[in-house]
Design an enzyme around this catalytic site. Sequence first.
Site, PDB file in Angstrom:
ATOM      1  N   SER A   1      82.425  61.077   7.738  1.00  0.00           N
ATOM      2  CA  SER A   1      83.432  61.850   7.020  1.00  0.00           C
ATOM      3  C   SER A   1      82.848  62.300   5.679  1.00  0.00           C
ATOM      4  CB  SER A   1      84.711  61.019   6.856  1.00  0.00           C
ATOM      5  OG  SER A   1      85.782  61.824   6.434  1.00  0.00           O
ATOM      6  N   TRP A   2      83.502  62.008   4.545  1.00  0.00           N
ATOM      7  CA  TRP A   2      82.884  62.334   3.253  1.00  0.00           C
ATOM      8  C   TRP A   2      81.519  61.672   3.133  1.00  0.00           C
ATOM      9  CZ3 TRP A   2      81.832  65.096  -0.733  1.00  0.00           C
ATOM     10  CH2 TRP A   2      81.247  64.527  -1.868  1.00  0.00           C
TER      11      TRP A   2
ATOM     12  N   HIS B   1      88.705  60.728  14.569  1.00  0.00           N
ATOM     13  CA  HIS B   1      87.876  60.799  13.366  1.00  0.00           C
ATOM     14  C   HIS B   1      87.255  59.461  12.996  1.00  0.00           C
ATOM     15  CE1 HIS B   1      86.810  62.492   9.395  1.00  0.00           C
ATOM     16  NE2 HIS B   1      87.231  61.347   8.869  1.00  0.00           N
TER      17      HIS B   1
ATOM     18  N   ASP C   1      89.125  65.005  16.886  1.00  0.00           N
ATOM     19  CA  ASP C   1      89.169  64.797  15.445  1.00  0.00           C
ATOM     20  C   ASP C   1      90.008  65.912  14.824  1.00  0.00           C
ATOM     21  OD1 ASP C   1      88.683  64.575  12.716  1.00  0.00           O
ATOM     22  OD2 ASP C   1      86.565  64.107  12.959  1.00  0.00           O
TER      23      ASP C   1
ATOM     24  N   GLY D   1      86.042  59.154   1.993  1.00  0.00           N
ATOM     25  CA  GLY D   1      87.015  59.477   0.949  1.00  0.00           C
ATOM     26  C   GLY D   1      87.020  60.986   0.673  1.00  0.00           C
TER      27      GLY D   1
END
Length: 312
Positions: free
Chosen positions: A107-108, A293, A265, A40
Amino acid sequence: MAIATHIIKSGFLPVGDGHNLYYEQWGNQNAAPIFYLHGGPGSGFSDGNKLLFDPAKHHVIFHDQRGSGRSTPSASLEQNTTQNLIEDINKLAEHLRIDSFIVVGGSWGSTLSLLYAIANPKRVQKLVVWSICLVRKFETDYVNGGYPRYSFPEAWERFISFVPEKHRTNGDKIMEYYAQQIRSTEKNTASKFAGEWILWEASLLSKNYDQRRLEAEILSIDTLPMAMLETHYFLNNCFIPENYILDNITKIQHIPAFIVHGRFDFCTPPIAARDLAKAYGKSSILQWTNAGHLRTDPENFVVLKAIINAIA
């Protein structure tokens, strides 16, 4: 349904400031514990995240971060910072009587995994991180300033078309304009801009790119919580100083780290994975994939599942 049957325990944990975290303890309780940190900010976790793990072999704790998923209050920005999220992980670990664990996130989730380890190096046994985001200024500018437009011109043209010319001077101004609209008291305006915010990002996630399918999927769901939280975090530089992770990497270099990043990505630039591995040193292993990604891109998924099975 089969995945859901492996839940050991689930519920809501009050963590203060009016926030209640939804969590699930899943798999084999006798195995070494793993904390899975979702992306997120604001996406929450889903049963799809569990596909990386074997319920007979792995003991995994999933939770929706503040304001995300089933945690309440939904999309709340009050007392919602990276430091709060780090402390929430500790509160959940203490609630479940878990002292140390493997941390997994992409990711986050990779950002939060690294920041958690830096803050709690004695609690983290190993790190598995992918689609690396070090939240340096150029990384957020890369997406919000539209640099992937050279590969995704139609998606960028749609995204930027909703922004008045005077707000297009840089990535911060574009993000600020979107954030203002996402926080509109007009429900239709907020929903429209939230959908477009998430659609642009979603366009950059996978090698399996189909803009019409993405539009149908993204614009038919409630994207407001994730858009609210993403803009909140990135407008505040995720509440950390510039280059904080690399500047503090010596605190975690004793923790084995497995890093996976797709060469294609367009959401989190691959240079972040290279910079992390170089700074981390010999305790890290970087594996490149011919993927985008998403953890669900086939090569990412195969590599990540193999790493998790080998180390846990």
